[in-house]
Write an enzyme that holds these catalytic residues in place. Structure first.
Site, mmCIF file in Angstrom:
data_model
loop_
_atom_site.group_PDB
_atom_site.id
_atom_site.type_symbol
_atom_site.label_atom_id
_atom_site.label_comp_id
_atom_site.label_asym_id
_atom_site.label_seq_id
_atom_site.Cartn_x
_atom_site.Cartn_y
_atom_site.Cartn_z
ATOM 1 N N GLU A 164 -4.766 -10.807 0.625
ATOM 2 C CA GLU A 164 -5.606 -9.378 0.388
ATOM 3 C C GLU A 164 -5.965 -8.580 1.252
ATOM 4 O OE1 GLU A 164 -8.858 -9.352 -1.999
ATOM 5 O OE2 GLU A 164 -8.232 -7.424 -3.147
ATOM 6 N N CYS A 187 -6.615 -4.957 -6.062
ATOM 7 C CA CYS A 187 -5.679 -3.957 -6.096
ATOM 8 C C CYS A 187 -5.437 -3.014 -5.241
ATOM 9 C CB CYS A 187 -8.012 -3.399 -6.730
ATOM 10 S SG CYS A 187 -8.245 -4.757 -7.741
ATOM 11 N N ASN A 205 -1.270 -6.496 -10.603
ATOM 12 C CA ASN A 205 -2.474 -7.870 -10.354
ATOM 13 C C ASN A 205 -3.208 -7.961 -11.024
ATOM 14 O OD1 ASN A 205 -4.103 -8.686 -8.456
ATOM 15 N ND2 ASN A 205 -5.194 -6.772 -8.724
ATOM 16 N N GLU A 206 -4.195 -7.076 -11.817
ATOM 17 C CA GLU A 206 -5.651 -7.846 -12.994
ATOM 18 C C GLU A 206 -5.541 -7.051 -13.716
ATOM 19 O OE1 GLU A 206 -9.401 -7.115 -10.911
ATOM 20 O OE2 GLU A 206 -9.793 -9.112 -10.781
#
Ligand code: AHR
Length: 661
Positions: free
Chosen positions: A49, A248, A379-380
């Protein structure tokens, strides 16, 4: 005589008992013959990341910060010590930046006016300094235009904080128009905080751009490549996959700030610099100089995956900006370009050289496909907006690439309304793999070792995509990579492994952090500009990953899995290739314990290996000063009879490997 012998044996037993603190014994049984399920090669992977300076200032070995003058403040990272108005040398010269708007992706360059070539200098501060190593060569390149031909030489030096020169080279800018020049500097000393000093011979104007410096000693000696020490740490883990580039970072704080892979491939100079979303995200650790040059772009990520033997797992924006920030949404009728990005990425990775995106890959030096099998949509994300968008992506990807495995997400928490909603919907949609994230206390990890025992074996598979025990609590700057966190994760991982039938991919998060420029902690690997080390958590991950095995087998106490009885946790595998039985045992108690393990179902060689990872104190950590304070020790193990006797030290992870006959 006999009496004496008995006394001696009893005494010996008493002494041993007190040495092991009256170690409690747990009887276990391993059934080697029965395979519960095959373990996927992707079981243990890594999640790269771009947070904590992981790309620029980290893995990507570029040493010049803001090399192309494209940061929001175009001279950020550049210092002109003699050029402020209050200086005696105010008139020595000045650097400013100019903007050529036709050059869409790299519009700025630096114009230096030199009035006094003995007095003017411009420095680059690097990423919290530049790490240079004695006798190591460094490759310099820059673009220059010398319109009047008045600048005779550009002198480039390493200097330390006392201005001592630690290496030097020069360039003769012969051309009036833009031209790329290269040179080499060799460091005369090792210095963690060097700066790059540029001075000139001659007075007048010179234009500069793409001022770049890389160590020659990179991973695989690739020119302008990746940091060798950091890739080595990843390579040593033998990861089954690499998820990238976030996190993110994929979503962006706004949609405009999302990660757009197409802007990260092709000529490096034309990869548009962008602010990193972690730049000023946290008040506790502002990093206003955190930008993305995309020198580490999607081609390089795929290449890294190939280098370390990991399956690539790119994650793409699904048209939703980070829901912790703006939560901006692409209207459904405008989603098509986002979906097209996903389809084009598959072509970029796998398409023939005669396809438009396959050709881009080939032109970058990799005609062979990258063999992409997984792609992540979002992603989330959470809520109905995600599901609505996921459906469109899944339909388009599956109709064109039916064998592609799609990774979907269940949001930021491992439970709660959003999680339940996402799971219900994704299950109905027959999603391939659902990504779950958990940043929880060490106790949570120990208490949740049975989390996947009841997951539906016929439903979507699980990607435990982001997890790490938080010694304080999530997103707190005081979290530590301490031993309690690491062995609690190990306990939990026995639960992941026991459930390999449904858990197909797992990865710790985040992967790495710069000692001075991190935003998020804990992190698996820590680095500064000269060195890097694996945390205790790294060694736990490495132990599991390098002892993955091919087949899950059972290890039980009284017919039940070992899930915390006597504070012990265990899982077992066998490896068809190496013909080994591999047992992983975690003792989370503060006392040494003994295990007596009945190994049934195969004859075993008597000579094996016992690997132990332990530390006396739950707060112990690895550090730059003691990088291997908590690291595995390996010794020969002798099997006497059908039962293996093991001493499991307090707070320890043990891996016992025995060869099958
Ligand atoms: O790993 C840090 C962040 O945690 C990731 O970017 C995000 O996916 C999660 O919220």
């Amino acid at each position: 005589m006999k009496h004496n012998l008995i006394t001696k044996i009893t005494l010996c037993g008493l002494l041993l008992n007190s040495f092991y603190g009256n170690a409690q014994k747990t009887n276990l049984e391993v059934n080697i013959a029965n395979t519960v399920t095959k373990i996927k090669p992707t079981m243990y992977g890594v999640f790269f990341e771009d947070i904590n300076f992981a790309a620029d200032g980290g893995l990507y070995a570029e040493m010049v910060k803001n090399r192309s003058f494209e940061f929001d403040n175009p001279l950020m990272g550049w210092i002109q010590p003699n050029s402020n108005r209050h200086s005696l040398n105010a008139e020595s010269g000045i650097a400013t930046t100019l903007n050529v708007s036709e050059r869409k992706t790299n519009p700025n360059f630096c114009r230096v006016t030199i009035n006094n070539d003995k007095g003017y200098e411009i420095l680059n501060e690097g990423f919290r300094g530049m790490g240079i190593k004695k006798d190591n060569p460094y490759n310099l390149s820059l673009k220059a235009a010398n319109p009047d031909g008045t600048i005779k030489k550009i002198i480039v030096q390493f200097i330390d904080k006392n201005k001592k020169v630690l290496g030097e080279t020069s360039i003769v800018p012969t051309a009036k128009d833009w031209q790329t020049y290269t040179a080499q500097l060799t460091a005369t000393e090792t210095e963690a905080k060097a700066q790059l000093k540029i001075t000139f011979e001659g007075t007048g104007i010179i234009d500069l751009d793409m001022i770049s410096l890389f160590p020659q000693d990179t991973w695989k000696n690739r020119k302008n490549g990746l940091r060798k020490d950091i890739v080595q740490l990843l390579y040593d883990m033998k990861p089954g996959f690499i998820r990238f580039p976030g996190g993110c970072i994929v979503e962006g704080r706004t949609l405009a700030g999302r990660y757009q892979w197409k802007k990260t491939v092709g000529d490096i100079e034309n990869r548009e610099t962008q602010i990193n979303r972690w730049n000023v995200e946290f008040a506790h650790k502002q990093t206003p100089d955190y930008f993305q040059s995309f020198g580490l772009g999607f081609f390089e990520y795929f290449q890294l995956a190939e280098d370390i033997g990991a399956a690539p797992l790119p994650i793409l924006s699904c048209g939703m900006a980070c829901q912790y920030n703006t939560g901006e949404l692409v209207p459904m009728e405008d989603l098509n370009p986002y979906v097209q990005d996903a389809l084009d990425l598959i072509e970029f990775a796998n398409g023939g050289v005669d396809t438009p995106w396959g050709k881009v890959r080939a032109d970058m030096g990799h005609p062979k496909p990258f063999n992409l099998k997984f792609i992540g949509v979002g992603n989330e994300q959470w809520g109905p907006d995600y599901i609505e968008r996921y459906k469109v992506f899944a339909k388009a990807i599956k109709s064109k690439y039916p064998t592609m495995t799609i990774v979907s997400g269940s949001g930021p928490s491992p439970d709660g309304a959003f999680f339940d909603y996402g799971w219900k919907e994704l299950k109905e949609l027959n999603a391939d793999i659902v990504d779950e994230h958990y940043y929880k206390s060490p106790k949570w990890f120990r208490d949740n070792v049975t989390r996947y025992d009841k997951y539906d074996r016929k439903g979507p598979k699980i990607f435990a995509g982001e997890y790490a025990a938080q010694s304080v609590s999530a997103a707190t700057p005081n979290n530590r990579n301490n031993w309690e966190c690491a062995f609690s994760e190990a306990a939990f991982m026995t639960g992941l492994e026991r459930n390999a039938e449904v858990v197909n991919l797992t990865s710790y998060a985040p992967l790495m952090a710069h000692e001075e420029a991190w935003q998020w902690t804990p992190d698996m690997i820590w680095f500064n500009n000269l060195e890097s080390f694996g945390s205790a958590n790294y060694y736990v991950q490495k132990l599991f990953s390098t002892n993955r095995g091919t087949d899950l087998i059972t290890i039980t106490k009284d017919g039940k899995p070992l899930i915390g009885q006597n504070d012990l946790f265990a899982s077992a595998v066998k490896d068809d290739n190496t013909k080994e039985v591999i047992l992983k045992l975690v003792n989370t108690s503060d006392k040494a314990q003994e295990a007596s393990i009945d190994l049934k179902g195969s004859k075993l060689q008597t000579k094996g290996t016992l690997i132990t990872l332990t530390s006396a104190n739950v707060n112990d950590e690895n550090s730059f000063a003691e990088p291997k304070k908590i690291s595995p020790t390996e010794k020969e193990y002798k099997l006497n009879g059908a039962k293996a006797q093991l001493n499991l030290p307090a707070y320890s992870v043990s891996v016992l490997k025995l060869k099958m006959k």
